[in-house]
Design an enzyme around this catalytic site. Structure first.
Site, PDB file in Angstrom:
ATOM      1  N   THR A 123       0.814  -1.213   0.000  1.00 45.97           N
ATOM      2  CA  THR A 123       0.000   0.000   0.000  1.00 45.97           C
ATOM      3  C   THR A 123       0.850   1.267   0.000  1.00 45.97           C
ATOM      4  O   THR A 123       1.960   1.269   0.549  1.00 45.97           O
ATOM      5  CB  THR A 123      -0.897   0.019   1.251  1.00 45.97           C
ATOM      6  OG1 THR A 123      -1.501   1.305   1.386  1.00 45.97           O
ATOM      7  CG2 THR A 123      -0.102  -0.234   2.520  1.00 45.97           C
ATOM      8  N   TYR A 147      -1.823   0.404   9.998  1.00 48.86           N
ATOM      9  CA  TYR A 147      -2.063  -0.311   8.739  1.00 48.86           C
ATOM     10  C   TYR A 147      -0.816  -0.251   7.857  1.00 48.86           C
ATOM     11  O   TYR A 147      -0.303  -1.282   7.398  1.00 48.86           O
ATOM     12  CB  TYR A 147      -3.267   0.304   8.012  1.00 48.86           C
ATOM     13  CG  TYR A 147      -3.416  -0.177   6.592  1.00 48.86           C
ATOM     14  CD1 TYR A 147      -3.600  -1.533   6.317  1.00 48.86           C
ATOM     15  CD2 TYR A 147      -3.353   0.711   5.515  1.00 48.86           C
ATOM     16  CE1 TYR A 147      -3.718  -1.984   5.006  1.00 48.86           C
ATOM     17  CE2 TYR A 147      -3.475   0.270   4.216  1.00 48.86           C
ATOM     18  CZ  TYR A 147      -3.651  -1.079   3.964  1.00 48.86           C
ATOM     19  OH  TYR A 147      -3.760  -1.528   2.668  1.00 48.86           O
TER      20      TYR A 147
END
Ligand code: UDP
Length: 333
Positions: A123, A147
């Site tokens: 990501t 995250y």
């Protein structure tokens, strides 16, 4: 498997989820043999358009190893993960377990079962606020939420594994903001609780939410709202097939950004959603959401040059239109 498009066996974790199911569709259309491994916590059985589905958890080591031994995949694609930034701030251990620990477990199982190629869903959140947009792959990794950190740690594990094991190679794809849906509206985002901007805006247009909150209007961007690089899920899916060919033809382990190279602010997305839907839904200015970097835009030269990836749907209106068609259909699922 050498030489591109001959049929290969691919083990896809999280293949019943939003992104995974689009990649399964792309692989199925190319005639590959796909086995989806998904616990269906956020995924859906109906989203698996090709291949077969095993309903199991990555933390269930026994089942994981058993299925890998039986299926003997040529490559693994690993989508299964928790992906909601604010949730990761509130529940970091869930993210370190589901994302980092389960990735380590998957790699361990792959090594034990002699599977040596992995395509990993990473990501843009690994960059945090580092680097000047458009962000290159060489920018320092400085995630600002659990995250992003959980994915960065997974990348470290991948890198060290590839250094230590000649028979293990991987491609890590750092996704920017994935949006849009299948052109035939068969699959798309279907989370129990929508958190992503475009989906929430569409749900507000649909009347499922009273109003859309804009999280932060005092960012150092031209209109004060955060800028993101929104990429159509089908263009993103196409990159996975290219990454597979790359590894199959002997490519070395690599990391690539996956985005269009330009971004839109939250306000610009809201205007586009109002235009496409024709619905002037209500919007409110709210405070910042924790963990949000002001701007995430990809430098995408590397993936274009090395994998030959071409953005075919670089059009915010098209992204929203496909997502809207899907959203209108979703009530029936
Ligand atoms: N956002 C917003 N309102 C919402 C959902 C998201 O203003 O209801 C903003 C969010 O703060 C971020 C951008 O939209 O700046 C993209 O957020 P999203 O959750 O879609 O993706 P992320 O970049 O967090 O992966």
């Amino acid at each position: 498997m050498e030489g591109g498009y001959s049929q290969v066996k691919i083990f896809v974790t999280g293949g019943a989820g939003y992104i995974g199911s689009h990649v399964v569709k792309a692989l199925g259309e190319q005639g590959h043999d796909v086995l989806v491994y998904d616990n269906l916590v956020t995924g859906n059985r109906w989203a698996v358009l090709y291949g077969s589905l095993v309903e199991a958890d990555l933390a269930d080591r026994k089942t994981l190893v058993e299925i890998l031994r039986q299926f003997k995949p040529d490559a693994v694609m690993h989508f299964a993960a928790s992906i909601v930034v604010p949730e990761s701030v509130a529940h970091p251990v869930k993210y370190y377990f589901n994302n980092t620990a389960c990735t380590a477990g998957l790699i361990k199982a792959m090594l034990e079962c002699g599977v040596g190629k992995l395509i990993f869903s990473s990501t843009a959140a690994v960059y945090g606020t580092s680097g000047v947009p458009p962000i290159k792959e060489t920018a320092p990794l400085a995630p600002i939420n659990p995250y992003g950190t959980s994915k960065m740690m997974s990348e470290v594990i991948l890198k060290d594994t590839a250094l230590a094991h000649d028979d293990f190679r991987y491609v890590s794809l750092r996704y920017f903001n994935v949006a849009g849906a299948d052109g035939q509206a068969r699959i798309g985002q279907a989370y129990k609780e929508a958190t992503h901007l475009i989906t929430r805006a569409l749900k507000t247009a649909k009347g499922e939410m009273e109003r859309l909150d804009i999280y932060g209007t005092d960012y150092p961007t031209p209109d004060g709202t955060c800028i993101r690089d929104y990429i159509h899920v089908e263009d993103l899916a196409g990159a996975h097939a290219l990454a597979l060919d790359y590894l199959a033809s002997g490519g070395a382990s690599e990391v690539f950004n996956l985005g269009y190279g330009h971004g839109f602010s939250v306000r610009e997305v809201v205007s586009a959603v109002r235009k496409i839907t024709g619905i002037g839904f209500s919007v409110a200015e709210a405070g910042r959401r924790e963990g949000d970097p002001p701007e995430l835009v990809a430098a995408n030269e590397k993936i274009k040059a090395v994998l030959g990836w071409k953005p075919l749907r670089d059009d915010l209106d098209h992204i929203i239109r496909t997502a809207w068609r899907w959203e209108m259909k979703l009530g029936g699922k």
